[in-house]
Design an enzyme around this catalytic site. Structure first.
Site, PDB file in Angstrom:
ATOM      1  CG  HIS A 124      12.275 -29.632 -19.497  1.00  0.00           C
ATOM      2  ND1 HIS A 124      12.789 -28.759 -18.564  1.00  0.00           N
ATOM      3  CD2 HIS A 124      11.115 -30.101 -18.971  1.00  0.00           C
ATOM      4  CE1 HIS A 124      11.958 -28.690 -17.524  1.00  0.00           C
ATOM      5  NE2 HIS A 124      10.948 -29.500 -17.748  1.00  0.00           N
TER       6      HIS A 124
ATOM      7  CE  LYS B  82       4.644 -24.417  -9.152  1.00  0.00           C
ATOM      8  NZ  LYS B  82       4.709 -25.521 -10.145  1.00  0.00           N
TER       9      LYS B  82
ATOM     10  NE  ARG C  55      10.706 -36.313 -13.808  1.00  0.00           N
ATOM     11  CZ  ARG C  55      10.459 -35.202 -13.128  1.00  0.00           C
ATOM     12  NH1 ARG C  55      11.384 -34.276 -13.035  1.00  0.00           N
ATOM     13  NH2 ARG C  55       9.312 -35.027 -12.515  1.00  0.00           N
TER      14      ARG C  55
ATOM     15  CB  SER D  44      12.654 -27.224 -12.962  1.00  0.00           C
ATOM     16  OG  SER D  44      12.493 -27.513 -14.331  1.00  0.00           O
TER      17      SER D  44
HETATM   18  O1  PNS Z   1       6.528 -28.646 -15.770  1.00  0.00           O
HETATM   19  P1  PNS Z   1       5.356 -28.923 -14.905  1.00  0.00           P
HETATM   20  O2  PNS Z   1       5.284 -27.930 -13.783  1.00  0.00           O
HETATM   21  O3  PNS Z   1       5.297 -30.356 -14.471  1.00  0.00           O
HETATM   22  O4  PNS Z   1       4.065 -28.677 -15.830  1.00  0.00           O
HETATM   23  C1  PNS Z   1       2.784 -28.781 -15.315  1.00  0.00           C
HETATM   24  C2  PNS Z   1       1.754 -28.190 -16.285  1.00  0.00           C
HETATM   25  C3  PNS Z   1       2.115 -26.772 -16.663  1.00  0.00           C
HETATM   26  C4  PNS Z   1       1.690 -29.041 -17.529  1.00  0.00           C
HETATM   27  C5  PNS Z   1       0.387 -28.241 -15.555  1.00  0.00           C
HETATM   28  O5  PNS Z   1       0.489 -27.653 -14.290  1.00  0.00           O
HETATM   29  C6  PNS Z   1      -0.703 -27.541 -16.345  1.00  0.00           C
HETATM   30  O6  PNS Z   1      -1.165 -28.041 -17.346  1.00  0.00           O
HETATM   31  N1  PNS Z   1      -1.073 -26.336 -15.884  1.00  0.00           N
HETATM   32  C7  PNS Z   1      -2.037 -25.489 -16.559  1.00  0.00           C
HETATM   33  C8  PNS Z   1      -3.375 -25.511 -15.854  1.00  0.00           C
HETATM   34  C9  PNS Z   1      -4.140 -26.753 -16.199  1.00  0.00           C
HETATM   35  O7  PNS Z   1      -4.413 -27.054 -17.348  1.00  0.00           O
HETATM   36  N2  PNS Z   1      -4.495 -27.506 -15.151  1.00  0.00           N
HETATM   37  C10 PNS Z   1      -5.248 -28.710 -15.287  1.00  0.00           C
HETATM   38  C11 PNS Z   1      -4.380 -29.866 -15.698  1.00  0.00           C
HETATM   39  S1  PNS Z   1      -5.399 -31.277 -15.818  1.00  0.00           S
END
Ligand code: PNS
Length: 163
Positions: free
Chosen positions: A17, A41, A94, A132
């Protein structure tokens, strides 16, 4: 004035990150590291703990002249980015395996907020396998995660383990 949002769970922050933050900083005037509040979660760290860790670690990297802030959010990333008047959503890629999920998310976010572009940056290959989830798993089973997560994060993980 270009503003980006870098959304994620950050449970916890990894050096992958940080690499993405450092790479994207010169491209924007402002960047909001947006930590998803996702209690369902069952994260290792509360959203406040995650935000605090990021705030404490950020000064250790070179963020150019980019103004960095850290905020938590709930709900849709696209909505949060729109509320903050952001121009872009930054995501790190990645390996090829990330691409499909990231593409779907980027296209959905674009449908929700057509004005906001998703910008993908490639993490250093050194971190191509760092996530993570993997860090938590290896740490909990007693493996070495040194060099893959910030020292402060490792300390906080140890403190959690000893509670
Ligand atoms: O670090 P991560 O867990 O890969 O991040 C994922 C994240 C937080 C970017 C994604 O789950 C997200 O945007 N969640 C918020 C809800 C949302 O907008 N969902 C629709 C995405 S198209």
């Amino acid at each position: 004035m270009k503003r980006a949002v870098f959304p994620g769970s950050f449970d916890p922050l990894t050096n992958g990150h940080l690499d993405i933050i450092q790479r994207s900083a010169p491209l924007f005037d402002e960047m909001i590291v947006a930590v998803l509040n996702n209690p369902e979660k069952r994260p290792m760290f509360s959203v406040e703990e995650r935000c605090d860790m990021i705030r404490e670690v950020l000064p250790s990297i070179d963020t150019d002249d980019c103004k960095m802030t850290v905020e938590s959010f709930s709900g849709l990333t696209a909505q949060f980015a729109k509320n903050r008047d952001a121009d872009a959503i930054v995501r790190g890629i990645r390996a090829v395996s990330d691409y499909e999920y990231e593409l779907r998310m980027a296209l959905m976010n674009r449908r929700l907020e057509p004005e906001i572009e998703t910008v993908f940056l490639m993490a250093d290959e050194e971190f191509s396998y760092v996530s993570s989830t993997l860090m938590k798993q290896v740490f909990e089973l007693g493996g070495r995660v040194e060099g893959l997560i910030p020292e402060l994060v490792e300390e906080r993980m140890r403190a959690k383990q000893n509670k």
